[in-house]
Scaffold this motif. Sequence first.
Motif, PDB file in Angstrom:
ATOM      1  N   GLN A   1       0.948  -1.204   0.229  1.00 42.04           N
ATOM      2  CA  GLN A   1       0.003  -0.002   0.170  1.00 42.04           C
ATOM      3  C   GLN A   1       1.013   1.395   0.050  1.00 42.04           C
ATOM      4  O   GLN A   1       0.523   2.146  -0.696  1.00 42.04           O
ATOM      5  N   MET A   2       1.946   1.220   0.819  1.00 39.54           N
ATOM      6  CA  MET A   2       2.839   2.268   0.738  1.00 39.54           C
ATOM      7  C   MET A   2       3.436   2.561  -0.631  1.00 39.54           C
ATOM      8  O   MET A   2       3.524   3.687  -1.015  1.00 39.54           O
ATOM      9  N   ARG A   3       3.808   1.539  -1.133  1.00 37.60           N
ATOM     10  CA  ARG A   3       4.443   1.697  -2.490  1.00 37.60           C
ATOM     11  C   ARG A   3       3.345   2.214  -3.759  1.00 37.60           C
ATOM     12  O   ARG A   3       3.782   2.983  -4.590  1.00 37.60           O
ATOM     13  N   LEU A   4       2.149   1.706  -3.499  1.00 37.39           N
ATOM     14  CA  LEU A   4       1.226   2.180  -4.341  1.00 37.39           C
ATOM     15  C   LEU A   4       0.977   3.595  -4.302  1.00 37.39           C
ATOM     16  O   LEU A   4       0.605   4.429  -5.335  1.00 37.39           O
ATOM     17  N   LYS A   5       0.935   4.128  -3.055  1.00 29.89           N
ATOM     18  CA  LYS A   5       0.527   5.472  -2.800  1.00 29.89           C
ATOM     19  C   LYS A   5       1.732   6.368  -3.402  1.00 29.89           C
ATOM     20  O   LYS A   5       1.598   7.715  -3.746  1.00 29.89           O
ATOM     21  N   PHE A   6       2.926   5.908  -3.335  1.00 30.18           N
ATOM     22  CA  PHE A   6       4.088   6.840  -3.805  1.00 30.18           C
ATOM     23  C   PHE A   6       3.885   6.672  -5.371  1.00 30.18           C
ATOM     24  O   PHE A   6       4.356   7.825  -5.879  1.00 30.18           O
ATOM     25  N   LEU A   7       3.618   5.681  -5.802  1.00 31.75           N
ATOM     26  CA  LEU A   7       3.311   5.439  -7.302  1.00 31.75           C
ATOM     27  C   LEU A   7       2.085   6.911  -7.603  1.00 31.75           C
ATOM     28  O   LEU A   7       2.436   7.447  -8.693  1.00 31.75           O
ATOM     29  N   ASP A   8       1.255   6.861  -6.925  1.00 33.28           N
ATOM     30  CA  ASP A   8      -0.068   7.962  -7.155  1.00 33.28           C
ATOM     31  C   ASP A   8       0.778   9.312  -7.080  1.00 33.28           C
ATOM     32  O   ASP A   8       0.652   9.981  -7.946  1.00 33.28           O
ATOM     33  N   PHE A   9       1.777   9.674  -6.032  1.00 32.53           N
ATOM     34  CA  PHE A   9       2.226  10.746  -5.919  1.00 32.53           C
ATOM     35  C   PHE A   9       3.315  11.043  -7.137  1.00 32.53           C
ATOM     36  O   PHE A   9       3.515  12.319  -7.431  1.00 32.53           O
ATOM     37  N   ALA A  10       4.038  10.103  -7.437  1.00 33.60           N
ATOM     38  CA  ALA A  10       5.261  10.255  -8.445  1.00 33.60           C
ATOM     39  C   ALA A  10       4.593  10.474  -9.904  1.00 33.60           C
ATOM     40  O   ALA A  10       5.239  10.874 -10.660  1.00 33.60           O
ATOM     41  N   GLU A  11       3.527  10.211 -10.161  1.00 34.96           N
ATOM     42  CA  GLU A  11       2.658  10.344 -11.405  1.00 34.96           C
ATOM     43  C   GLU A  11       2.363  11.844 -11.417  1.00 34.96           C
ATOM     44  O   GLU A  11       2.560  12.372 -12.868  1.00 34.96           O
ATOM     45  N   GLY A  12       2.494  12.674 -10.526  1.00 39.78           N
ATOM     46  CA  GLY A  12       2.296  14.322 -10.604  1.00 39.78           C
ATOM     47  C   GLY A  12       3.362  15.060 -10.517  1.00 39.78           C
ATOM     48  O   GLY A  12       4.593  14.284 -10.387  1.00 39.78           O
ATOM     49  N   SER A  13       3.438  16.202 -10.664  1.00 38.81           N
ATOM     50  CA  SER A  13       4.834  17.031 -10.564  1.00 38.81           C
ATOM     51  C   SER A  13       4.940  17.022  -9.093  1.00 38.81           C
ATOM     52  O   SER A  13       4.297  17.371  -8.156  1.00 38.81           O
ATOM     53  N   MET A  14       6.182  16.907  -8.843  1.00 34.20           N
ATOM     54  CA  MET A  14       6.833  16.795  -7.420  1.00 34.20           C
ATOM     55  C   MET A  14       8.001  17.890  -7.168  1.00 34.20           C
ATOM     56  O   MET A  14       8.844  17.854  -7.608  1.00 34.20           O
ATOM     57  N   PRO A  15       7.410  19.315  -6.563  1.00 34.57           N
ATOM     58  CA  PRO A  15       8.216  20.352  -6.518  1.00 34.57           C
ATOM     59  C   PRO A  15       9.411  20.068  -5.364  1.00 34.57           C
ATOM     60  O   PRO A  15      10.240  20.966  -5.160  1.00 34.57           O
ATOM     61  N   ILE A  16       9.457  19.007  -4.490  1.00 32.52           N
ATOM     62  CA  ILE A  16      10.463  18.793  -3.550  1.00 32.52           C
ATOM     63  C   ILE A  16      11.278  17.794  -3.992  1.00 32.52           C
ATOM     64  O   ILE A  16      10.696  16.668  -4.617  1.00 32.52           O
ATOM     65  N   PRO A  17      12.590  17.737  -3.579  1.00 33.75           N
ATOM     66  CA  PRO A  17      13.338  16.326  -4.069  1.00 33.75           C
ATOM     67  C   PRO A  17      13.052  15.085  -3.431  1.00 33.75           C
ATOM     68  O   PRO A  17      13.467  14.003  -4.021  1.00 33.75           O
ATOM     69  N   LYS A  18      12.490  14.959  -2.356  1.00 36.80           N
ATOM     70  CA  LYS A  18      12.367  13.609  -1.763  1.00 36.80           C
ATOM     71  C   LYS A  18      10.916  13.857  -0.919  1.00 36.80           C
ATOM     72  O   LYS A  18      10.454  14.820  -0.359  1.00 36.80           O
ATOM     73  N   LEU A  19      10.199  12.870  -1.196  1.00 38.26           N
ATOM     74  CA  LEU A  19       8.905  12.662  -0.526  1.00 38.26           C
ATOM     75  C   LEU A  19       9.085  11.565   0.417  1.00 38.26           C
ATOM     76  O   LEU A  19       9.467  10.310  -0.038  1.00 38.26           O
ATOM     77  N   TYR A  20       8.624  11.677   1.706  1.00 40.27           N
ATOM     78  CA  TYR A  20       8.671  10.685   2.849  1.00 40.27           C
ATOM     79  C   TYR A  20       7.329  10.024   3.124  1.00 40.27           C
ATOM     80  O   TYR A  20       6.120  10.935   2.931  1.00 40.27           O
ATOM     81  N   GLY A  21       7.308   8.663   3.600  1.00 39.85           N
ATOM     82  CA  GLY A  21       5.982   7.984   3.974  1.00 39.85           C
ATOM     83  C   GLY A  21       6.353   7.234   5.086  1.00 39.85           C
ATOM     84  O   GLY A  21       7.684   6.979   5.245  1.00 39.85           O
ATOM     85  N   ILE A  22       5.521   7.319   5.761  1.00 35.73           N
ATOM     86  CA  ILE A  22       5.807   6.465   7.170  1.00 35.73           C
ATOM     87  C   ILE A  22       4.597   5.296   7.353  1.00 35.73           C
ATOM     88  O   ILE A  22       3.443   5.912   7.232  1.00 35.73           O
ATOM     89  N   SER A  23       4.912   4.260   7.481  1.00 36.97           N
ATOM     90  CA  SER A  23       3.989   3.069   7.773  1.00 36.97           C
ATOM     91  C   SER A  23       4.229   3.137   9.091  1.00 36.97           C
ATOM     92  O   SER A  23       5.249   2.396   9.805  1.00 36.97           O
ATOM     93  N   ALA A  24       3.230   3.100  10.068  1.00 37.15           N
ATOM     94  CA  ALA A  24       3.165   2.860  11.548  1.00 37.15           C
ATOM     95  C   ALA A  24       2.226   1.708  11.740  1.00 37.15           C
ATOM     96  O   ALA A  24       1.246   1.703  11.515  1.00 37.15           O
ATOM     97  N   LEU A  25       2.863   0.708  12.523  1.00 35.69           N
ATOM     98  CA  LEU A  25       2.278  -0.410  13.076  1.00 35.69           C
ATOM     99  C   LEU A  25       2.132  -0.361  14.479  1.00 35.69           C
ATOM    100  O   LEU A  25       3.132  -0.555  15.279  1.00 35.69           O
ATOM    101  N   GLY A  26       0.953   0.572  15.124  1.00 34.46           N
ATOM    102  CA  GLY A  26       1.248   0.774  16.358  1.00 34.46           C
ATOM    103  C   GLY A  26       2.252   2.017  16.175  1.00 34.46           C
ATOM    104  O   GLY A  26       2.092   2.872  15.716  1.00 34.46           O
ATOM    105  N   THR A  27       2.973   2.159  17.375  1.00 37.62           N
ATOM    106  CA  THR A  27       4.204   3.151  17.311  1.00 37.62           C
ATOM    107  C   THR A  27       5.400   2.638  16.656  1.00 37.62           C
ATOM    108  O   THR A  27       6.467   3.438  16.627  1.00 37.62           O
ATOM    109  N   GLN A  28       5.392   1.623  15.927  1.00 35.62           N
ATOM    110  CA  GLN A  28       6.624   0.952  15.436  1.00 35.62           C
ATOM    111  C   GLN A  28       6.363   1.484  13.892  1.00 35.62           C
ATOM    112  O   GLN A  28       5.505   1.340  13.330  1.00 35.62           O
TER     113      GLN A  28
END
Length: 183
Positions: free
Chosen positions: A93-120
């Motif tokens: 699901q994280m990889r698919l969401k990155f794909l969604d964002f990568a298809e558009g214009s990204m004005p910042i050099p890096k996009l972060y995503g955090i997968s949280a399993l509880g507090t991990q």
Amino acid sequence: MPWSEHVILQFEFVNKFTTDDNEYYAPFCVLLAEFFPPTEGYQISPIPRTQAFPFMYVITIIAARRQVPILFVEIKNYIAHDDAVTREQADEQMRLKFLDFAEGSMPIPKLYGISALGTQICVYEYTAEDHTLTPARILPHPPFVTDVAPKERWNLDIMEPEGETRLKEVVSHIKEMISELLD
């Protein structure tokens, strides 16, 4: 500097062994609002759960009269940490969401995503210039049983000093990147 008292209190109210992802939504919202206050132009948008995606927050900054995604956080309960299938789904699901964002214009050099399993947490990083995403995908190997999303990826607990430090480093880097957008 440790988390504020109200952030700690929010997470202390959650039963670590709940199977209900919803119990983590409010604590993460409080934590994200502390990092990204609306008074500074940030918007924290809850994205409701669908069959394809779990609940997540997308954080944007309003820059040049448009919303620029700067971080997204996918949230599941802590029990998922010990379930290989749920971790695999979270990773996909994280990889698919990155794909969604990568298809558009990204004005910042890096996009972060955090997968949280509880507090991990597992921190994902997408670099726009070369289209790389870390951590790298682990492919299944048909003749073997392969854990494609090992629990060691979620090795940082945000309620512990090491996890708190890493999360604050991510936020600091995001704010550094967007300061160039806002200048």
